[in-house]
Design a protein around this motif. Structure first.
Motif, PDB file in Angstrom:
ATOM      1  N   ASP A 240       0.806  -1.228   0.000  1.00  0.00           N
ATOM      2  CA  ASP A 240       0.000   0.000   0.000  1.00  0.00           C
ATOM      3  C   ASP A 240       0.840   1.280   0.000  1.00  0.00           C
ATOM      4  OD1 ASP A 240      -2.454  -1.369  -0.034  1.00  0.00           O
ATOM      5  OD2 ASP A 240      -2.409  -1.619   2.138  1.00  0.00           O
ATOM      6  N   ALA A 241       2.137   1.172  -0.259  1.00  0.00           N
ATOM      7  CA  ALA A 241       2.999   2.352  -0.371  1.00  0.00           C
ATOM      8  C   ALA A 241       3.618   2.381  -1.760  1.00  0.00           C
ATOM      9  CB  ALA A 241       4.085   2.343   0.693  1.00  0.00           C
ATOM     10  N   LEU A 242       3.681   3.566  -2.358  1.00  0.00           N
ATOM     11  CA  LEU A 242       4.216   3.699  -3.709  1.00  0.00           C
ATOM     12  C   LEU A 242       5.742   3.776  -3.660  1.00  0.00           C
ATOM     13  CD1 LEU A 242       2.963   3.850  -6.534  1.00  0.00           C
ATOM     14  CD2 LEU A 242       3.185   6.338  -6.417  1.00  0.00           C
ATOM     15  N   VAL A 243       6.374   2.904  -4.428  1.00  0.00           N
ATOM     16  CA  VAL A 243       7.836   2.844  -4.507  1.00  0.00           C
ATOM     17  C   VAL A 243       8.261   3.270  -5.906  1.00  0.00           C
ATOM     18  CG1 VAL A 243       9.854   1.335  -4.427  1.00  0.00           C
ATOM     19  CG2 VAL A 243       7.978   1.010  -2.793  1.00  0.00           C
ATOM     20  N   THR A 244       9.222   4.181  -5.990  1.00  0.00           N
ATOM     21  CA  THR A 244       9.753   4.657  -7.263  1.00  0.00           C
ATOM     22  C   THR A 244      11.258   4.413  -7.292  1.00  0.00           C
ATOM     23  OG1 THR A 244       8.065   6.387  -7.333  1.00  0.00           O
ATOM     24  CG2 THR A 244       9.921   6.649  -8.819  1.00  0.00           C
ATOM     25  N   TRP A 245      11.787   4.099  -8.478  1.00  0.00           N
ATOM     26  CA  TRP A 245      13.223   3.836  -8.605  1.00  0.00           C
ATOM     27  C   TRP A 245      13.797   4.565  -9.817  1.00  0.00           C
ATOM     28  CZ3 TRP A 245       9.361   0.130  -8.874  1.00  0.00           C
ATOM     29  CH2 TRP A 245       9.034  -0.324 -10.157  1.00  0.00           C
ATOM     30  N   ASN A 246      15.116   4.607  -9.881  1.00  0.00           N
ATOM     31  CA  ASN A 246      15.825   5.183 -11.013  1.00  0.00           C
ATOM     32  C   ASN A 246      15.721   4.213 -12.183  1.00  0.00           C
ATOM     33  OD1 ASN A 246      17.567   6.566 -12.730  1.00  0.00           O
ATOM     34  ND2 ASN A 246      19.412   5.750 -11.748  1.00  0.00           N
ATOM     35  N   ASP A 247      14.916   4.570 -13.192  1.00  0.00           N
ATOM     36  CA  ASP A 247      14.582   3.656 -14.277  1.00  0.00           C
ATOM     37  C   ASP A 247      15.720   3.579 -15.289  1.00  0.00           C
ATOM     38  OD1 ASP A 247      13.360   2.014 -16.094  1.00  0.00           O
ATOM     39  OD2 ASP A 247      11.683   3.357 -16.530  1.00  0.00           O
ATOM     40  N   PHE A 248      16.251   2.393 -15.478  1.00  0.00           N
ATOM     41  CA  PHE A 248      17.299   2.187 -16.475  1.00  0.00           C
ATOM     42  C   PHE A 248      16.865   2.658 -17.858  1.00  0.00           C
ATOM     43  CE2 PHE A 248      18.656  -0.579 -19.967  1.00  0.00           C
ATOM     44  CZ  PHE A 248      20.024  -0.341 -19.974  1.00  0.00           C
ATOM     45  N   PHE A 249      15.604   2.467 -18.187  1.00  0.00           N
ATOM     46  CA  PHE A 249      15.122   2.805 -19.525  1.00  0.00           C
ATOM     47  C   PHE A 249      14.789   4.294 -19.668  1.00  0.00           C
ATOM     48  CE2 PHE A 249      14.042  -1.761 -19.305  1.00  0.00           C
ATOM     49  CZ  PHE A 249      14.671  -2.193 -20.454  1.00  0.00           C
ATOM     50  N   MET A 294      12.147  -5.766  -6.332  1.00  0.00           N
ATOM     51  CA  MET A 294      13.382  -5.531  -7.080  1.00  0.00           C
ATOM     52  C   MET A 294      13.667  -4.040  -7.221  1.00  0.00           C
ATOM     53  SD  MET A 294      12.978  -8.499  -9.988  1.00  0.00           S
ATOM     54  CE  MET A 294      14.677  -8.731 -10.495  1.00  0.00           C
ATOM     55  N   GLY A 295      12.633  -3.270  -7.545  1.00  0.00           N
ATOM     56  CA  GLY A 295      12.811  -1.832  -7.663  1.00  0.00           C
ATOM     57  C   GLY A 295      13.212  -1.199  -6.346  1.00  0.00           C
ATOM     58  N   MET A 296      12.603  -1.662  -5.250  1.00  0.00           N
ATOM     59  CA  MET A 296      12.924  -1.131  -3.926  1.00  0.00           C
ATOM     60  C   MET A 296      14.368  -1.461  -3.559  1.00  0.00           C
ATOM     61  SD  MET A 296      11.083  -1.940  -0.264  1.00  0.00           S
ATOM     62  CE  MET A 296       9.475  -1.507  -0.935  1.00  0.00           C
ATOM     63  N   ALA A 297      14.795  -2.693  -3.841  1.00  0.00           N
ATOM     64  CA  ALA A 297      16.166  -3.086  -3.524  1.00  0.00           C
ATOM     65  C   ALA A 297      17.169  -2.277  -4.340  1.00  0.00           C
ATOM     66  CB  ALA A 297      16.356  -4.583  -3.789  1.00  0.00           C
ATOM     67  N   ALA A 298      16.864  -2.046  -5.622  1.00  0.00           N
ATOM     68  CA  ALA A 298      17.762  -1.259  -6.465  1.00  0.00           C
ATOM     69  C   ALA A 298      17.850   0.185  -5.965  1.00  0.00           C
ATOM     70  CB  ALA A 298      17.279  -1.297  -7.912  1.00  0.00           C
ATOM     71  N   ARG A 299      16.704   0.755  -5.614  1.00  0.00           N
ATOM     72  CA  ARG A 299      16.689   2.122  -5.090  1.00  0.00           C
ATOM     73  C   ARG A 299      17.525   2.223  -3.824  1.00  0.00           C
ATOM     74  NH1 ARG A 299      11.466   3.837  -2.044  1.00  0.00           N
ATOM     75  NH2 ARG A 299      12.563   2.457  -0.577  1.00  0.00           N
ATOM     76  N   ASN A 300      17.349   1.272  -2.920  1.00  0.00           N
ATOM     77  CA  ASN A 300      18.087   1.302  -1.656  1.00  0.00           C
ATOM     78  C   ASN A 300      19.588   1.110  -1.859  1.00  0.00           C
ATOM     79  OD1 ASN A 300      15.646   1.656  -0.357  1.00  0.00           O
ATOM     80  ND2 ASN A 300      15.454  -0.480   0.285  1.00  0.00           N
ATOM     81  N   ALA A 301      19.950   0.361  -2.917  1.00  0.00           N
ATOM     82  CA  ALA A 301      21.364   0.104  -3.193  1.00  0.00           C
ATOM     83  C   ALA A 301      21.989   1.191  -4.057  1.00  0.00           C
ATOM     84  CB  ALA A 301      21.520  -1.255  -3.872  1.00  0.00           C
ATOM     85  N   GLY A 302      21.178   2.104  -4.595  1.00  0.00           N
ATOM     86  CA  GLY A 302      21.702   3.186  -5.416  1.00  0.00           C
ATOM     87  C   GLY A 302      22.086   2.785  -6.818  1.00  0.00           C
ATOM     88  N   ILE A 303      21.437   1.749  -7.375  1.00  0.00           N
ATOM     89  CA  ILE A 303      21.700   1.345  -8.756  1.00  0.00           C
ATOM     90  C   ILE A 303      20.421   1.484  -9.579  1.00  0.00           C
ATOM     91  CG2 ILE A 303      23.499  -0.274  -8.026  1.00  0.00           C
ATOM     92  CD1 ILE A 303      21.553  -2.573  -8.632  1.00  0.00           C
ATOM     93  N   GLY A 304      20.562   1.471 -10.896  1.00  0.00           N
ATOM     94  CA  GLY A 304      19.410   1.580 -11.772  1.00  0.00           C
ATOM     95  C   GLY A 304      18.689   0.255 -11.922  1.00  0.00           C
ATOM     96  N   PHE A 305      17.394   0.337 -12.177  1.00  0.00           N
ATOM     97  CA  PHE A 305      16.575  -0.859 -12.377  1.00  0.00           C
ATOM     98  C   PHE A 305      15.517  -0.553 -13.436  1.00  0.00           C
ATOM     99  CE2 PHE A 305      12.582  -3.156 -11.307  1.00  0.00           C
ATOM    100  CZ  PHE A 305      13.021  -4.444 -11.589  1.00  0.00           C
ATOM    101  N   GLY A 306      15.221  -1.532 -14.242  1.00  0.00           N
ATOM    102  CA  GLY A 306      14.141  -1.390 -15.205  1.00  0.00           C
ATOM    103  C   GLY A 306      13.512  -2.731 -15.484  1.00  0.00           C
ATOM    104  N   TYR A 307      12.242  -2.708 -15.871  1.00  0.00           N
ATOM    105  CA  TYR A 307      11.600  -3.958 -16.284  1.00  0.00           C
ATOM    106  C   TYR A 307      10.960  -3.766 -17.652  1.00  0.00           C
ATOM    107  CZ  TYR A 307       6.888  -2.242 -14.945  1.00  0.00           C
ATOM    108  OH  TYR A 307       5.709  -1.540 -14.842  1.00  0.00           O
ATOM    109  N   LEU A 308      10.973  -4.840 -18.420  1.00  0.00           N
ATOM    110  CA  LEU A 308      10.334  -4.865 -19.731  1.00  0.00           C
ATOM    111  C   LEU A 308       9.732  -6.252 -19.876  1.00  0.00           C
ATOM    112  CD1 LEU A 308       9.835  -3.135 -22.226  1.00  0.00           C
ATOM    113  CD2 LEU A 308      11.988  -4.009 -23.184  1.00  0.00           C
ATOM    114  N   HIS A 309       8.402  -6.328 -19.725  1.00  0.00           N
ATOM    115  CA  HIS A 309       7.712  -7.605 -19.577  1.00  0.00           C
ATOM    116  C   HIS A 309       6.680  -7.836 -20.665  1.00  0.00           C
ATOM    117  CE1 HIS A 309       9.653  -8.025 -15.817  1.00  0.00           C
ATOM    118  NE2 HIS A 309       8.697  -8.663 -15.156  1.00  0.00           N
ATOM    119  N   VAL A 310       6.490  -9.102 -20.979  1.00  0.00           N
ATOM    120  CA  VAL A 310       5.342  -9.506 -21.789  1.00  0.00           C
ATOM    121  C   VAL A 310       4.090  -9.419 -20.916  1.00  0.00           C
ATOM    122  CG1 VAL A 310       4.227 -11.489 -22.897  1.00  0.00           C
ATOM    123  CG2 VAL A 310       6.640 -11.003 -23.335  1.00  0.00           C
TER     124      VAL A 310
END
Length: 355
Positions: A240-249, A294-310
């Motif tokens: 119920d909390a919105l998580v945002t990350w640094n998007d690789f794409f 995954m996005g939360m872990a990447a944000r906390n670690a200071g690296i980029g994350f992106g997803y591209l899914h079917v």
């Protein structure tokens, strides 16, 4: 101790908790598709005979009885929970992760109820956090700022004919795309839910610069037909909390034709996605168990994350293709086209970074 159907308790590690089947009539998959989905997931020892008790625990144990329903013609994500027989009791061993252990308990209880068998003897035991960390720490490869592409269909994304280097439950290969060092990383077992977040955290510890996750999501938007579009974004609703990350794409993937973007919802189990759940989350775009952690872990670690899914299924409207018939020839053909699009978008994103 009683448990309402479909409810998952959040007690600490080590507690043995009962799990009840969900109310099938309200599930977004419908009873026929849901039963087919369960039949390809439930261990054959459970389908073939009754047990006095069945307990699901966290434990990656390939020495136990392997399910006959594993799809071992695949390179990745084909290992399923194993089983250890203890007289008239069965211990089911899932890869250590809170979400996966709970999810598999719901799978078993609901399958038994749908096939007219007692389901009041199913329990699960949450794995200790130290065990969850140790299981993921078996991942060990040298990284130095590489882009790591992890997830599904990697054998079609990585260079053809290249040799995969094998580790404990995983395999990887390295290449260079438009000057960027890229590692393709796949797991034989499922990295469901919180496990996927630990994988990203581990990759950051090992030196990854960015992580891209390729997989499948369910659509919450009625008009999207399964296996016709890709999904991307940089926001997920987690507890119920919105998580945002640094998007690789960045804006690159969402600007491509056939790619839908929106806010994702993290759900720990497909079994919990009933009509009430859908109504609560109707304003969102996609659902799966992994993207948020995954996005939360990447944000906390200071690296980029992106997803591209079917976009593999649709919870808001019935379509012929869903999670119960993913091996159908037409589904496989359509997904092959989309996998090619994913490969092109990642390649073009890396090329654009040079300009």
């Amino acid at each position: 101790m009683s448990l309402l159907p479909g409810r998952l308790l959040t007690s600490g590690a080590g507690a043995v908790l009962p799990v009840a089947p969900i109310e099938v009539d309200g599930h977004t998959m419908g009873s026929e598709s849901l039963l087919r989905y369960l039949q390809i997931k439930v261990h054959h020892l459970i389908q073939e005979q009754p047990w006095d008790s069945i307990r699901v625990v966290g434990g990656y144990d390939r020495r136990a009885v392997i399910s006959q329903y594993e799809k071992n013609g695949k390179l990745f994500n084909w290992e399923r929970p194993t089983a250890e027989v203890r007289d008239r009791d069965l211990l089911v061993k899932a890869f250590p992760g809170t979400d996966y252990v709970r999810h598999y308990g719901l799978i078993i209880a609901t399958y038994l109820a749908m096939t007219g068998r007692p389901a009041d003897h199913i329990t699960y035991q949450l794995p200790d956090p130290a065990l969850c960390r140790t299981a993921v720490e078996q991942l060990n490869l040298g990284l130095d700022g590489e882009l790591v592409i992890v997830g599904w269909a990697l054998e079609h994304l990585a260079p053809a004919g290249a040799v995969w280097t094998r580790g404990s439950g995983y395999a990887w290969q390295r290449t260079t795309v438009h000057g960027r060092r890229v590692v393709y990383l796949g797991f034989r077992h499922s990295i469901w839910g919180d496990v996927a977040g630990r994988v990203v955290r581990r990759l950051a510890e090992l030196g990854a610069g960015d992580v891209v996750y390729v997989g499948k999501v369910g659509a919450l938007v009625p008009q999207i037909e399964p296996n016709t579009m890709l999904a991307t974004g940089n926001e997920s609703l987690v507890n119920d909390a919105l998580v945002t990350w640094n998007d690789f794409f960045g804006d690159f993937a969402s600007a491509q034709p056939g790619v839908h973007t929106g806010v994702h919802v993290t759900s720990p189990s497909i079994l919990l996605e009933n009509r009430d759940w859908l109504t609560k989350h109707a304003e969102y775009a996609f659902v799966d168990p992994e993207i948020g952690p995954m996005g939360m872990a990447a944000r906390n670690a200071g690296i980029g994350f992106g997803y591209l899914h079917v976009i593999s299924n649709n919870l808001a409207r019935h379509y012929p293709a869903d999670l119960s018939n993913e091996r159908h020839r037409d589904v496989v053909r359509r997904r092959a086209v989309l996998i090619g699009r994913i490969r092109d978008i990642i390649t073009n994103r890396l090329a654009a970074h040079l300009s």
